[in-house]
Write a protein that holds these residues in place. Structure first.
Motif, PDB file in Angstrom:
ATOM      1  N   GLY A  77      74.190  -1.880  41.281  1.00 52.91           N
ATOM      2  CA  GLY A  77      73.846  -1.471  42.634  1.00 52.91           C
ATOM      3  C   GLY A  77      73.124  -2.578  43.364  1.00 52.91           C
ATOM      4  N   VAL A  78      73.141  -2.493  44.692  1.00 49.73           N
ATOM      5  CA  VAL A  78      72.506  -3.493  45.541  1.00 49.73           C
ATOM      6  C   VAL A  78      71.700  -2.793  46.627  1.00 49.73           C
ATOM      7  N   VAL A  79      70.454  -3.212  46.794  1.00 48.50           N
ATOM      8  CA  VAL A  79      69.630  -2.743  47.907  1.00 48.50           C
ATOM      9  C   VAL A  79      69.337  -3.951  48.786  1.00 48.50           C
ATOM     10  N   ILE A  80      69.656  -3.846  50.065  1.00 49.33           N
ATOM     11  CA  ILE A  80      69.439  -4.943  50.998  1.00 49.33           C
ATOM     12  C   ILE A  80      68.439  -4.498  52.054  1.00 49.33           C
ATOM     13  N   GLY A  81      67.325  -5.200  52.133  1.00 48.89           N
ATOM     14  CA  GLY A  81      66.289  -4.858  53.088  1.00 48.89           C
ATOM     15  C   GLY A  81      66.190  -5.873  54.207  1.00 48.89           C
ATOM     16  N   VAL A 113      77.080   0.567  43.807  1.00 51.18           N
ATOM     17  CA  VAL A 113      76.517   1.333  44.915  1.00 51.18           C
ATOM     18  C   VAL A 113      75.631   0.435  45.765  1.00 51.18           C
ATOM     19  N   GLY A 114      75.590   0.710  47.049  1.00 52.93           N
ATOM     20  CA  GLY A 114      74.824  -0.121  47.967  1.00 52.93           C
ATOM     21  C   GLY A 114      73.933   0.702  48.867  1.00 52.93           C
ATOM     22  N   ILE A 138      83.394  -2.409  53.342  1.00 55.07           N
ATOM     23  CA  ILE A 138      84.572  -3.275  53.281  1.00 55.07           C
ATOM     24  C   ILE A 138      84.891  -3.688  51.842  1.00 55.07           C
ATOM     25  N   THR A 139      84.022  -3.324  50.894  1.00 56.54           N
ATOM     26  CA  THR A 139      84.198  -3.769  49.509  1.00 56.54           C
ATOM     27  C   THR A 139      84.222  -2.605  48.512  1.00 56.54           C
ATOM     28  N   SER A 140      84.562  -1.408  48.991  1.00 58.47           N
ATOM     29  CA  SER A 140      84.679  -0.222  48.122  1.00 58.47           C
ATOM     30  C   SER A 140      83.380   0.119  47.397  1.00 58.47           C
ATOM     31  N   MET A 141      82.262  -0.137  48.067  1.00 58.91           N
ATOM     32  CA  MET A 141      80.956   0.189  47.498  1.00 58.91           C
ATOM     33  C   MET A 141      80.436   1.476  48.131  1.00 58.91           C
ATOM     34  N   PRO A 142      80.186   2.523  47.350  1.00 59.97           N
ATOM     35  CA  PRO A 142      79.613   3.754  47.902  1.00 59.97           C
ATOM     36  C   PRO A 142      78.221   3.487  48.471  1.00 59.97           C
ATOM     37  N   ILE A 143      77.953   4.072  49.626  1.00 63.62           N
ATOM     38  CA  ILE A 143      76.649   3.932  50.268  1.00 63.62           C
ATOM     39  C   ILE A 143      75.718   5.033  49.788  1.00 63.62           C
ATOM     40  N   VAL A 144      74.512   4.641  49.412  1.00 63.89           N
ATOM     41  CA  VAL A 144      73.517   5.609  48.952  1.00 63.89           C
ATOM     42  C   VAL A 144      72.731   6.124  50.151  1.00 63.89           C
ATOM     43  N   LEU A 167      58.157   6.466  53.333  1.00 69.32           N
ATOM     44  CA  LEU A 167      58.025   6.180  51.901  1.00 69.32           C
ATOM     45  C   LEU A 167      58.694   7.278  51.063  1.00 69.32           C
ATOM     46  N   GLN A 168      58.610   8.505  51.532  1.00 70.64           N
ATOM     47  CA  GLN A 168      59.325   9.601  50.854  1.00 70.64           C
ATOM     48  C   GLN A 168      60.828   9.344  50.879  1.00 70.64           C
ATOM     49  N   THR A 169      61.324   8.865  52.008  1.00 66.45           N
ATOM     50  CA  THR A 169      62.737   8.529  52.126  1.00 66.45           C
ATOM     51  C   THR A 169      63.122   7.444  51.126  1.00 66.45           C
ATOM     52  N   MET A 170      62.241   6.462  50.946  1.00 65.43           N
ATOM     53  CA  MET A 170      62.507   5.383  49.987  1.00 65.43           C
ATOM     54  C   MET A 170      62.558   5.919  48.550  1.00 65.43           C
ATOM     55  N   ARG A 171      61.667   6.829  48.221  1.00 70.60           N
ATOM     56  CA  ARG A 171      61.666   7.389  46.863  1.00 70.60           C
ATOM     57  C   ARG A 171      62.924   8.214  46.615  1.00 70.60           C
ATOM     58  N   ASN A 172      63.322   9.009  47.599  1.00 70.27           N
ATOM     59  CA  ASN A 172      64.554   9.789  47.446  1.00 70.27           C
ATOM     60  C   ASN A 172      65.772   8.883  47.371  1.00 70.27           C
ATOM     61  N   LEU A 173      65.726   7.790  48.106  1.00 75.34           N
ATOM     62  CA  LEU A 173      66.798   6.801  48.018  1.00 75.34           C
ATOM     63  C   LEU A 173      66.898   6.240  46.605  1.00 75.34           C
ATOM     64  N   GLY A 174      65.761   5.895  46.018  1.00 76.10           N
ATOM     65  CA  GLY A 174      65.759   5.370  44.651  1.00 76.10           C
ATOM     66  C   GLY A 174      66.313   6.367  43.654  1.00 76.10           C
ATOM     67  N   ARG A 175      65.922   7.634  43.792  1.00 77.56           N
ATOM     68  CA  ARG A 175      66.431   8.672  42.879  1.00 77.56           C
ATOM     69  C   ARG A 175      67.936   8.865  43.045  1.00 77.56           C
ATOM     70  N   ASN A 176      68.386   8.888  44.290  1.00 75.14           N
ATOM     71  CA  ASN A 176      69.818   9.067  44.537  1.00 75.14           C
ATOM     72  C   ASN A 176      70.626   7.890  44.004  1.00 75.14           C
ATOM     73  N   MET A 177      70.091   6.688  44.168  1.00 75.54           N
ATOM     74  CA  MET A 177      70.794   5.512  43.677  1.00 75.54           C
ATOM     75  C   MET A 177      70.899   5.533  42.156  1.00 75.54           C
ATOM     76  N   ALA A 178      69.803   5.852  41.480  1.00 78.08           N
ATOM     77  CA  ALA A 178      69.820   5.924  40.018  1.00 78.08           C
ATOM     78  C   ALA A 178      70.818   6.974  39.547  1.00 78.08           C
TER      79      ALA A 178
END
Length: 206
Positions: A77-81, A113-114, A138-144, A167-178
């Motif tokens: 997975g990739v997270v881009i900030g 996942v991205g 464009i690269t068949s990567m599912p968006i989290v 910050l709650q959104t970030m934590r839920n993002l991390g859980r969903n990505m995992a």
């Protein structure tokens, strides 16, 4: 399982970093390893469309793009900030991403996942969010996704500490990505991808 986290902010301890650290700590608590690359404070030039990478498998400019390419290949997975500048992403980050994704065209990205993470003082973040997500679609990567758009607000990292919903959104993002990474790994395969068709009307052929 490993996630590549790319920080596009020139401020290594600023708002974007604070949001990314919340995602990183959540991923770590879910048993996912993290590798971080900071590019916002590095001199990165844009793509010159020379085609060198198509022949040699790496960008003609031997910099952080080429050192990041193998990390992208290994990551699930990739997270881009990015910070928000004039309602878009940091230009230095976009130059980096253009070259990274183009020069690694031969690297399979299907079902990696991205996630985009955006920080802003007040507004403009959703267009920056959209910019980053296009690299994934464009690269068949599912968006989290998360429980709100993946953004935090503040002028300083201390301000972001007060953005409890962000910050709650970030934590839920991390859980969903995992969860998605583990679910895709459990499937044991990725969908077949068709290649070869390339639509261009410049030559007059049908």
């Amino acid at each position: 399982m490993k996630v590549l986290v790319i920080n596009g902010s020139p401020h290594l301890h600023g708002c974007t970093d604070r949001a990314l650290r919340e995602v990183e700590s959540t991923l770590a608590s879910c048993g996912v390893d993290i590798v971080r690359v900071n590019v916002g404070n590095i001199n990165v030039r844009g793509c010159i469309a020379c085609g060198y990478c198509r022949q040699h498998g790496q960008c003609v400019f031997n910099d952080v793009v080429n050192t990041t390419a193998p990390l992208l290949a290994e990551a699930a997975g990739v997270v881009i900030g990015t910070p928000t500048y004039y309602a878009h992403s940091n230009g230095q980050l976009l130059a980096f991403l253009d070259r990274l994704f183009y020069s690694t065209a031969a690297t399979p990205k299907t079902m990696k996942v991205g996630a985009a993470v955006v920080s802003s003082r007040r507004a403009g973040s959703t267009s920056a969010f959209d910019e980053i997500n296009k690299y994934f679609t464009i690269t068949s990567m599912p968006i989290v996704s998360s429980t709100y758009w993946n953004e935090v607000h503040g002028f300083t990292a201390a301000d972001v500490d007060l953005d409890h919903e962000g910050l709650q959104t970030m934590r839920n993002l991390g859980r969903n990505m995992a969860f998605l990474i583990k679910a895709i790994a459990a499937a044991g395969r990725v969908p077949e991808q068709e290649r070869g068709n390339f639509t261009s009307f410049m030559d007059g052929k049908q």
